[in-house]
Design a protein around this motif. Structure first.
Motif, PDB file in Angstrom:
ATOM      1  N   PRO A   4      -8.659  11.127 -12.686  1.00  0.00           N
ATOM      2  CA  PRO A   4      -7.995  10.673 -11.452  1.00  0.00           C
ATOM      3  C   PRO A   4      -8.832   9.712 -10.623  1.00  0.00           C
ATOM      4  CG  PRO A   4      -7.737  13.048 -11.735  1.00  0.00           C
ATOM      5  CD  PRO A   4      -8.730  12.606 -12.752  1.00  0.00           C
ATOM      6  N   VAL A   5     -10.144   9.912 -10.591  1.00  0.00           N
ATOM      7  CA  VAL A   5     -11.004   8.986  -9.850  1.00  0.00           C
ATOM      8  C   VAL A   5     -10.961   7.608 -10.505  1.00  0.00           C
ATOM      9  CG1 VAL A   5     -13.374   8.491  -9.132  1.00  0.00           C
ATOM     10  CG2 VAL A   5     -12.503  10.836  -9.046  1.00  0.00           C
ATOM     11  N   GLY A   6     -10.991   7.584 -11.841  1.00  0.00           N
ATOM     12  CA  GLY A   6     -10.893   6.312 -12.542  1.00  0.00           C
ATOM     13  C   GLY A   6      -9.574   5.612 -12.262  1.00  0.00           C
ATOM     14  N   VAL A   7      -8.476   6.370 -12.276  1.00  0.00           N
ATOM     15  CA  VAL A   7      -7.165   5.793 -11.989  1.00  0.00           C
ATOM     16  C   VAL A   7      -7.121   5.235 -10.564  1.00  0.00           C
ATOM     17  CG1 VAL A   7      -4.713   6.334 -11.693  1.00  0.00           C
ATOM     18  CG2 VAL A   7      -5.971   7.253 -13.655  1.00  0.00           C
ATOM     19  N   ALA A   8      -7.690   5.971  -9.606  1.00  0.00           N
ATOM     20  CA  ALA A   8      -7.704   5.523  -8.213  1.00  0.00           C
ATOM     21  C   ALA A   8      -8.445   4.194  -8.076  1.00  0.00           C
ATOM     22  CB  ALA A   8      -8.349   6.589  -7.327  1.00  0.00           C
ATOM     23  N   PHE A   9      -9.556   4.046  -8.785  1.00  0.00           N
ATOM     24  CA  PHE A   9     -10.323   2.805  -8.670  1.00  0.00           C
ATOM     25  C   PHE A   9      -9.617   1.646  -9.351  1.00  0.00           C
ATOM     26  CE2 PHE A   9     -13.757   4.765  -6.571  1.00  0.00           C
ATOM     27  CZ  PHE A   9     -14.553   3.737  -6.080  1.00  0.00           C
ATOM     28  N   VAL A  10      -8.956   1.897 -10.460  1.00  0.00           N
ATOM     29  CA  VAL A  10      -8.163   0.831 -11.077  1.00  0.00           C
ATOM     30  C   VAL A  10      -7.086   0.360 -10.105  1.00  0.00           C
ATOM     31  CG1 VAL A  10      -6.527   0.301 -12.919  1.00  0.00           C
ATOM     32  CG2 VAL A  10      -8.596   1.602 -13.445  1.00  0.00           C
ATOM     33  N   TRP A  11      -6.428   1.289  -9.466  1.00  0.00           N
ATOM     34  CA  TRP A  11      -5.346   0.990  -8.519  1.00  0.00           C
ATOM     35  C   TRP A  11      -5.873   0.186  -7.327  1.00  0.00           C
ATOM     36  CZ3 TRP A  11      -1.317   5.401  -7.448  1.00  0.00           C
ATOM     37  CH2 TRP A  11      -0.213   4.876  -6.774  1.00  0.00           C
ATOM     38  N   LEU A  12      -6.991   0.654  -6.755  1.00  0.00           N
ATOM     39  CA  LEU A  12      -7.560  -0.050  -5.604  1.00  0.00           C
ATOM     40  C   LEU A  12      -8.071  -1.431  -5.994  1.00  0.00           C
ATOM     41  CD1 LEU A  12      -9.503   2.928  -3.974  1.00  0.00           C
ATOM     42  CD2 LEU A  12      -7.518   1.754  -3.008  1.00  0.00           C
ATOM     43  N   GLY A  13      -8.658  -1.540  -7.183  1.00  0.00           N
ATOM     44  CA  GLY A  13      -9.141  -2.836  -7.639  1.00  0.00           C
ATOM     45  C   GLY A  13      -8.008  -3.832  -7.815  1.00  0.00           C
ATOM     46  N   ILE A  14      -6.893  -3.383  -8.382  1.00  0.00           N
ATOM     47  CA  ILE A  14      -5.728  -4.255  -8.533  1.00  0.00           C
ATOM     48  C   ILE A  14      -5.195  -4.667  -7.158  1.00  0.00           C
ATOM     49  CG2 ILE A  14      -3.332  -4.333  -9.312  1.00  0.00           C
ATOM     50  CD1 ILE A  14      -4.168  -2.575 -11.665  1.00  0.00           C
ATOM     51  N   ALA A  15      -5.223  -3.724  -6.216  1.00  0.00           N
ATOM     52  CA  ALA A  15      -4.763  -4.046  -4.860  1.00  0.00           C
ATOM     53  C   ALA A  15      -5.623  -5.138  -4.232  1.00  0.00           C
ATOM     54  CB  ALA A  15      -4.791  -2.786  -3.994  1.00  0.00           C
ATOM     55  N   LEU A  16      -6.928  -5.082  -4.441  1.00  0.00           N
ATOM     56  CA  LEU A  16      -7.806  -6.137  -3.927  1.00  0.00           C
ATOM     57  C   LEU A  16      -7.436  -7.486  -4.537  1.00  0.00           C
ATOM     58  CD1 LEU A  16     -11.374  -4.506  -3.967  1.00  0.00           C
ATOM     59  CD2 LEU A  16      -9.999  -5.077  -1.971  1.00  0.00           C
ATOM     60  N   LEU A  17      -7.209  -7.504  -5.826  1.00  0.00           N
ATOM     61  CA  LEU A  17      -6.875  -8.759  -6.503  1.00  0.00           C
ATOM     62  C   LEU A  17      -5.555  -9.335  -6.001  1.00  0.00           C
ATOM     63  CD1 LEU A  17      -7.860  -7.780 -10.149  1.00  0.00           C
ATOM     64  CD2 LEU A  17      -8.963  -9.537  -8.762  1.00  0.00           C
ATOM     65  N   LEU A  18      -4.531  -8.519  -5.948  1.00  0.00           N
ATOM     66  CA  LEU A  18      -3.207  -9.012  -5.600  1.00  0.00           C
ATOM     67  C   LEU A  18      -3.100  -9.388  -4.129  1.00  0.00           C
ATOM     68  CD1 LEU A  18      -0.909  -6.602  -7.634  1.00  0.00           C
ATOM     69  CD2 LEU A  18      -1.729  -8.883  -8.237  1.00  0.00           C
ATOM     70  N   GLU A  19      -3.672  -8.568  -3.242  1.00  0.00           N
ATOM     71  CA  GLU A  19      -3.552  -8.838  -1.807  1.00  0.00           C
ATOM     72  C   GLU A  19      -4.269 -10.114  -1.430  1.00  0.00           C
ATOM     73  OE1 GLU A  19      -4.432  -6.720   2.510  1.00  0.00           O
ATOM     74  OE2 GLU A  19      -4.839  -5.649   0.651  1.00  0.00           O
ATOM     75  N   LEU A  20      -5.510 -10.266  -1.926  1.00  0.00           N
ATOM     76  CA  LEU A  20      -6.255 -11.476  -1.586  1.00  0.00           C
ATOM     77  C   LEU A  20      -5.666 -12.688  -2.274  1.00  0.00           C
ATOM     78  CD1 LEU A  20      -9.880 -10.063  -1.618  1.00  0.00           C
ATOM     79  CD2 LEU A  20      -8.558 -10.798   0.336  1.00  0.00           C
ATOM     80  N   GLY A  21      -5.043 -12.455  -3.445  1.00  0.00           N
ATOM     81  CA  GLY A  21      -4.394 -13.566  -4.114  1.00  0.00           C
ATOM     82  C   GLY A  21      -3.225 -14.087  -3.294  1.00  0.00           C
ATOM     83  N   ARG A  22      -2.446 -13.184  -2.697  1.00  0.00           N
ATOM     84  CA  ARG A  22      -1.324 -13.594  -1.853  1.00  0.00           C
ATOM     85  C   ARG A  22      -1.808 -14.285  -0.586  1.00  0.00           C
ATOM     86  NH1 ARG A  22       0.671  -8.396  -3.130  1.00  0.00           N
ATOM     87  NH2 ARG A  22       0.062  -7.650  -1.083  1.00  0.00           N
TER      88      ARG A  22
END
Length: 242
Positions: free
Chosen positions: A221-239
């Motif tokens: 679950p910790v690994g999944v949480a970090f994948v999710w947060l990392g994707i959020a960083l990429l997509l949000e800053l990309g927008r």
């Protein structure tokens, strides 16, 4: 009496007509873009760390003497060392993205959770570079060191080393909770993975009561949480840069 005025503009390289007005916003804009790019890059590290952390658990070699000289041990432990470094970068990026709203709680989570992975990297370095050469000449030491990880330490490696590993576990527990809670409160990154991170860290002591082979899956679950947060960083800053 004739008065001599000096209101005429100067002539030459220092002429006021040739001096361009300063643009105080230009440096800050450039630095802002650079900071956003670095935070976006840290999202990739967070994704990589989470993928490795969750992915290696089902295939991790047993923490026993016979494993440390195998090829699978060298591959998996090398990935673990890279993962520790990726976690440090990812944690820094997550905190940097929300530092203005995370407050002291966010800072504490960043420091404590980051410190847990910094110290963990020392143990992983030992597993990768020190244990294999000692397996044949000091098997008792290797077996005792691995006993700290699998919950069966020997007299040879109890004391400061075992205590240091316990500190790593405590920092992981507290840091994960603080980082998850502060991320939820900041409201900048998604709420769901932040809650998942805090809950996964919270149940870590309960996982210690399971057999060692099953304890590893508490990391997923910790690994999944970090994948999710990392994707959020990429997509949000990309927008934000579009």
């Amino acid at each position: 009496m004739t008065t001599i005025t000096t209101s005429a503009p100067a002539i030459g390289p220092l002429s006021t007509s040739t001096i361009a007005p300063a643009n105080p916003r230009a440096p800050s804009r450039k630095s802002g873009i650079a900071a956003a790019s670095l935070i976006r890059l840290s999202g990739l590290f967070a994704v990589a760390a989470g993928l490795v952390y969750a992915g290696i658990q089902p295939i991790h070699p047993a923490d026993v003497l016979a494993s440390v000289t195998t090829q699978s041990w060298a591959v998996i432990i090398s990935l673990k060392l890279a993962m520790c470094l990726a976690f440090l970068v990812g944690i820094a990026g997550i905190y940097a993205r929300q530092a203005g709203r995370a407050g002291w709680l966010g800072l504490a989570g960043f420091v404590v959770f980051g410190l847990s992975w910094f110290l963990q990297s020392g143990f992983v370095f030992t597993e990768l570079f020190i244990l294999p050469p000692l397996a044949s000449i000091a098997p008792q030491f290797v077996d005792g060191f691995l006993g700290i990880v699998n919950g069966h330490p020997t007299e040879l490696t109890t004391g400061p080393m075992a205590a240091a590993y316990s500190v790593v576990g405590l920092l992981y527990l507290v840091g994960g909770i603080l980082m998850g809670v502060s991320t939820v409160r900041a409201g900048v990154l998604p709420r769901a993975p932040s809650v998942l991170l805090a809950l996964a860290a919270l149940v870590t002591p309960a996982a210690a009561m399971l057999p060692h082979a099953l304890q590893r899956f508490a990391a997923v679950p910790v690994g999944v949480a970090f994948v999710w947060l990392g994707i959020a960083l990429l997509l949000e800053l990309g927008r934000s840069r579009a």
